[in-house]
Design an enzyme around this catalytic site. Structure first.
Site, mmCIF file in Angstrom:
data_model
loop_
_atom_site.group_PDB
_atom_site.id
_atom_site.type_symbol
_atom_site.label_atom_id
_atom_site.label_comp_id
_atom_site.label_asym_id
_atom_site.label_seq_id
_atom_site.Cartn_x
_atom_site.Cartn_y
_atom_site.Cartn_z
ATOM 1 N N ASP A 182 0.919 -1.192 -0.033
ATOM 2 C CA ASP A 182 0.038 0.108 -0.018
ATOM 3 C C ASP A 182 0.850 1.372 0.082
ATOM 4 O O ASP A 182 0.696 2.229 -0.777
ATOM 5 C CB ASP A 182 -0.883 -0.192 1.324
ATOM 6 C CG ASP A 182 -1.935 1.215 1.234
ATOM 7 O OD1 ASP A 182 -3.016 1.092 0.648
ATOM 8 O OD2 ASP A 182 -1.667 2.318 1.889
ATOM 9 N N VAL A 201 -5.032 2.931 -0.130
ATOM 10 C CA VAL A 201 -5.102 2.415 -1.677
ATOM 11 C C VAL A 201 -5.803 0.732 -1.709
ATOM 12 O O VAL A 201 -6.382 0.439 -2.473
ATOM 13 C CB VAL A 201 -3.784 2.301 -2.376
ATOM 14 C CG1 VAL A 201 -3.927 1.732 -3.565
ATOM 15 C CG2 VAL A 201 -3.089 3.725 -2.328
ATOM 16 N N ASP A 202 -5.099 0.106 -0.512
ATOM 17 C CA ASP A 202 -5.885 -1.273 -0.473
ATOM 18 C C ASP A 202 -7.397 -1.172 -0.381
ATOM 19 O O ASP A 202 -8.157 -1.844 -0.882
ATOM 20 C CB ASP A 202 -5.396 -2.045 0.449
ATOM 21 C CG ASP A 202 -3.834 -2.622 0.386
ATOM 22 O OD1 ASP A 202 -3.682 -3.330 -0.617
ATOM 23 O OD2 ASP A 202 -3.130 -2.378 1.259
ATOM 24 N N ILE A 203 -7.755 -0.300 0.514
ATOM 25 C CA ILE A 203 -9.104 -0.030 0.897
ATOM 26 C C ILE A 203 -9.983 0.289 -0.331
ATOM 27 O O ILE A 203 -11.228 -0.201 -0.702
ATOM 28 C CB ILE A 203 -9.323 0.814 2.263
ATOM 29 C CG1 ILE A 203 -8.854 0.277 3.525
ATOM 30 C CG2 ILE A 203 -10.924 1.360 2.287
ATOM 31 C CD1 ILE A 203 -8.688 1.129 4.667
#
Length: 403
Positions: A148, A175-177
Site C-alpha cells: 500500500d 489504496v488497499d481499501i
C-alpha cells in the site's frame, strides 16, 4: 424476493491480506456465499499480522490478528494446497460451482497451476474472474510486487497529503481499501453483464490504477491547470475555510464551502464585517486571497473553546466537527445510533466486536454477521457439499498435505 441482495451468488476467494479480501467481505455482507481458500497450515498471511491479537474469554491472547479480523467476516474457510495436482483439481471443482473467483497472486502465477482465467473459463464460461495485482496484468511493472505505501507514493496520493515540506502517507492502508471498493463494484457490474449475456469475463484490477483514480478532483485540478498542487496539511483545496483550526483549548475541523455557510460563520463569530470586504465576499475571492483570510480566521477561532464553537456553528448551519480519537469515535452518539459497531459470537474470543457495513437497504438489509472463520474451519463440509469429497477421501487428502 431474496432476503439479501446477493442471495444465490457463490464467490471462491483465493485472495490474501487486505484489498481483495475486503472486496469479498463486501460481497459476503451483501449476501453472497464466500468460500475462502487458504494454504494448509499457515493460511492467509494476515492471520498473524499482529499485534494486536484478539483475546479469549478469559483475556488470554489468541493467535488471530485484528488485521485478519477486519476483512474476513461472513466467510467460510477451506484449506487447499493449490501447488498440488489434487489441490488444483479441488479448486477447479469449486470454481465450476461458483459464480465469481477472486485472486490476488502475482501476474501469471496461477497459470502455472492451470487456475488462471483461460483455464477456468473452459470449466465454466459463466465465471466472473477478478484478479487484483499491484500493477496490473500488463505493462513494464506487471511482475513487480508491491504494498500500500508504495502505491500511495507512486500514484501521487502522498503528493496530496502532508505539509508543503514533507509528503505524508495516509495513516490507514487507503489504496488497499479503495481498491477493495472498486473490486466489489467491478464484480457486481460483471455479474449484471453475465446475467444479461450468459458470459463471464476477466477483471484486471491494479492497486496503482486505483490509487491514481482515487485522486479525483486533485488530479483533475492538475490536468486542467497544468499546475502542481501544493500540499496544505489539514487545509482543503476547495472553499475557504476548509481546514483544521486551533480553538482556545482543542482543534476542530471547519468547512464553510459556499457563500451561505461563510455568512453563517461570520454571524456565529459576530464578524459580519468580513462580508463587506471584497477579498472575502465570495468563494472565489476567498480562494484567491487564501493567505490573507486564514490568519484572520485563526485569530477569531482562538477566542472560544472547541465545544463553544461547535455549538454556535451548529446553530448557524455551518459544518464543523471535532478531532476524535478511537474511544471518542465509538462513544459518539451519532455513530452509536447508526449501529456502526456490532458484536458477534466467536468460538475463540467469545464476543467479538466488528465494524458494521455502512450500507443501509430498505428491502435487503445487511445483517446476520458471522465471525471471521478459523483456518480450515469449513473444509470438510464445503468439500463434501461442492466437490463430493467423502470422509475417507478427506482423510487421505489431509495425510498428503493437500488440505
Amino acid at each position: 424476493m431474496p432476503s439479501t441482495a446477493l442471495a444465490g451468488i457463490r464467490v471462491l476467494d483465493l485472495s490474501r491480506v487486505l484489498a481483495a479480501p475486503l472486496a469479498t467481505q463486501m460481497l459476503a455482507d451483501l449476501g453472497a456465499e464466500v468460500i475462502k481458500v487458504e494454504r494448509p497450515g499457515t493460511g492467509d498471511d494476515s492471520r498473524t499480522y499482529g499485534p494486536p491479537f484478539a483475546h479469549g474469554p478469559e483475556g488470554e491472547r489468541t493467535d488471530t490478528a485484528a488485521f485478519y479480523l477486519s476483512c474476513n467476516r461472513n466467510k467460510r474457510s477451506v484449506t487447499v494446497n493449490h501447488a498440488t495436482a489434487e489441490g488444483q483439481e479441488l479448486i477447479r471443482a469449486l470454481a465450476a460451482r461458483s459464480d465469481v473467483l477472486v485472486e490476488n497472486f502475482r501476474a501469471g502465477t496461477l497459470a502455472k497451476y492451470g487456475l488462471d482465467h483461460e483455464s477456468l473459463r473452459a470449466v465454466d464460461p459463466r465465471l466472473v474472474y477478478l484478479s487484483v495485482t499491484g500493477f496490473g496484468q500488463t505493462g513494464p511493472y506487471a511482475s513487480r510486487p508491491g504494498y500500500d505505501g508504495i502505491f500511495q507514493a507512486m500514484s501521487g496520493m502522498m503528493s496530496a497529503s502532508g505539509h508543503p515540506e514533507e509528503p505524508m502517507k495516509v495513516g490507514v492502508s487507503m489504496v488497499d481499501i479503495l481498491t477493495g471498493l472498486y473490486a466489489s463494484t467491478a464484480v457486481l457490474a460483471a455479474l449484471r453483464h453475465r446475467d444479461a449475456t450468459g458470459e463471464g469475463q476477466f477483471i484486471d484490477l491494479s492497486l496503482l490504477d486505483c490509487g491514481l483514480a482515487s485522486l479525483s478532483h486533485f488530479a483533475m485540478n492538475y490536468l486542467v491547470s497544468g499546475e502542481v498542487p501544493r500540499r496544505r496539511g489539514n487545509g482543503g483545496y476547495g472553499g475557504i475555510p476548509s481546514q483544521a483550526f486551533r480553538c482556545k483549548d482543542e482543534p476542530l475541523f471547519l468547512v464553510a464551502g459556499n457563500d451561505k455557510q461563510f455568512a453563517g460563520f461570520c454571524a456565529a463569530a459576530d464578524r459580519t464585517d468580513l462580508l463587506q470586504d471584497a477579498r472575502f465576499a465570495t468563494t472565489s475571492a476567498r480562494i484567491a486571497h487564501r493567505e490573507e483570510i486564514l490568519p484572520v480566521l485563526e485569530s477569531i477561532l482562538h477566542t472560544r473553546t472547541r465545544d463553544e464553537w461547535l455549538a454556535v456553528l451548529d446553530e448557524h448551519g455551518v459544518p464543523a466537527g471535532p478531532f476524535n480519537e478511537m474511544p471518542e469515535v465509538f462513544a459518539d452518539p451519532q455513530i452509536r445510533h447508526r449501529g456502526m459497531l456490532v458484536e458477534v459470537e466467536d468460538p475463540v474470543s467469545g464476543r467479538l466486536p466488528l465494524l458494521a457495513n455502512p450500507i443501509r437497504f430498505t428491502a435487503t438489509p445487511v445483517e446476520g454477521y458471522t465471525a471471521p472463520p478459523a483456518l480450515g474451519e469449513h473444509t470438510a463440509e464445503v468439500l463434501a457439499e461442492l466437490a463430493g469429497v467423502t470422509d475417507h477421501r478427506l482423510t487421505g487428502l489431509r495425510a498428503r498435505g493437500v488440505v
